[in-house]
Design an enzyme around this catalytic site. Structure first.
Site, PDB file in Angstrom:
ATOM      1  CG  ASP A   1       2.252  -2.148  -0.237  1.00 34.75           C
ATOM      2  OD1 ASP A   1       3.350  -1.700   0.218  1.00 34.75           O
ATOM      3  OD2 ASP A   1       1.872  -1.963  -1.593  1.00 34.75           O
ATOM      4  CG  HIS A   2       5.270  -5.045  -0.635  1.00 37.94           C
ATOM      5  ND1 HIS A   2       5.301  -5.840  -1.743  1.00 37.94           N
ATOM      6  CD2 HIS A   2       4.845  -3.983  -1.031  1.00 37.94           C
ATOM      7  CE1 HIS A   2       4.832  -5.109  -2.975  1.00 37.94           C
ATOM      8  NE2 HIS A   2       4.312  -3.928  -2.332  1.00 37.94           N
TER       9      HIS A   2
ATOM     10  CG  HIS B   1       6.942   0.984   0.258  1.00 42.09           C
ATOM     11  ND1 HIS B   1       7.423   1.270  -1.229  1.00 42.09           N
ATOM     12  CD2 HIS B   1       7.496   2.017   0.592  1.00 42.09           C
ATOM     13  CE1 HIS B   1       7.856   2.411  -1.445  1.00 42.09           C
ATOM     14  NE2 HIS B   1       8.153   3.006  -0.223  1.00 42.09           N
TER      15      HIS B   1
ATOM     16  CG  HIS C   1       1.512  -3.772  -6.204  1.00 44.97           C
ATOM     17  ND1 HIS C   1       1.688  -2.250  -6.541  1.00 44.97           N
ATOM     18  CD2 HIS C   1       1.716  -3.817  -4.912  1.00 44.97           C
ATOM     19  CE1 HIS C   1       2.175  -1.821  -5.424  1.00 44.97           C
ATOM     20  NE2 HIS C   1       2.057  -2.736  -4.452  1.00 44.97           N
TER      21      HIS C   1
HETATM   22 ZN   LIG Z   1       3.580  -1.956  -2.922  1.00 40.21          ZN
HETATM   23 ZN   LIG Z   2       6.443  -0.256  -2.610  1.00 38.86          ZN
END
Ligand SMILES: [Zn+2]
Ligand SMILES: [Zn+2]
Length: 290
Positions: free
Chosen positions: A66-67, A64, A270
């Site tokens: 955001d990582h 994903h 998160h």
């Molecule tokens: Zn995430």
């Molecule tokens: Zn994720």
């Protein structure tokens, strides 16, 4: 010896003016390890004055954005700033193709070598080892294949009692033997016992990184007695259905994971940007721990 965790980003999904997306820098015995690399990670590294060319191992939990979207930029800057040292990247197998495609379509190259180590989500696995630490991957319960990472110091040696060095005029070889728990038999019949010349080793430390995930049922024994557990808490319990649908956790669920595994400290992160008051996450977690 250092065992530090530095949080470089704690927002879920999108970076904001207040916080970046997930990334953490570990300093273990002066070796730097990067976990996840959300957008802007290289700026955070600069801001906190970490020399990012000293990072040799990068661990990516899942694909994903955001990582991992900051990884291409970080790798490019490492190249432009003259890196020659090999970079090791651990992550889902598809990440290898993404990195290669990025280099290919921009008709660029890297002046340093990078080695890719694919992770898998079948079982926990030892993925990194050096003379001081072990890193295990831990399959998480998320929408796409995701792993957490457990960093554990290796069992340390006994500590020599300084006064004994002078008292018995110990040689380096004898000190090493005694630290390993072996007794020293000298010519002439003198015996030096390890238990009399050393103290027990400092306990080994453990850090567990768990993002993103719904509460785990499998593999949690790896978290047992961790000194620090980082556990995602994207939502509060008011959105527990949303957490379930998106394979995330609430602050209460993160706290219960910590409690059930007897961990010493819990770090939440998160956070969904729908919540403006982050102290609510702490309140909910503390309540669950009582
Ligand atoms: Zn995430
Ligand atoms: Zn994720």
């Amino acid at each position: 010896m250092k065992f530090e965790v530095n949080i470089l980003g704690c927002s879920a999904a999108t970076p904001t003016l207040k916080s970046n997306t997930t990334s953490q820098l570990l300093n273990i015995h002066d070796k730097l390890f990067l976990i996840d690399c959300g957008e802007g990670t290289q700026i955070q590294l600069r801001k906190f004055k970490f020399k990012f060319q000293r990072i040799s191992n990068v661990f990516i939990s899942h694909l994903h954005g955001d990582h991992y979207l900051g990884l291409f930029g970080l790798m490019s800057s490492m190249h432009l700033l003259g890196r020659t040292k090999t970079l090791h990247i651990y992550g889902p197998p598809e990440l290898h193709a993404l990195i290669d495609l990025n280099i290919k379509v921009s008709q660029s190259y890297l002046r340093y070598k990078y080695e890719f180590h694919p992770t898998q989500t079948e079982n926990p696995e030892l993925i990194y080892e050096d003379n001081t630490i072990l890193v295990h991957s831990l399959p998480l319960n998320h929408r796409i294949p995701t792993t957490g990472f457990i960093f554990v110091e290796k069992v340390k040696k006994n500590r020599i009692v300084k006064a004994k060095i002078h008292q018995h005029e110990l040689s380096i070889e004898e000190i090493l033997k005694l630290k390993n728990g072996d007794d020293v038999f000298r010519e002439g019949g003198e015996t030096l016992y390890s238990k009399n010349c050393t103290l027990p080793p400092f306990p080994s430390r453990k850090f567990a990184f768990m993002s993103d995930t719904a509460p785990l049922t499998k593999g949690i024994e790896l978290l047992e007695n961790a000194d620090l557990l980082y556990h995602e808490s994207t939502f509060l319990n008011d959105k527990i259905d949303r957490a379930k649908d998106t394979f995330h956790s609430t602050a209460e669920q993160a706290a219960l994971a910590a409690k059930n595994s007897n961990v010493k400290k819990l770090c939440l992160g998160h956070f969904s940007n729908r919540y403006t008051e982050r102290s609510l996450f702490l309140d909910e977690a503390f309540k669950a721990l009582q």
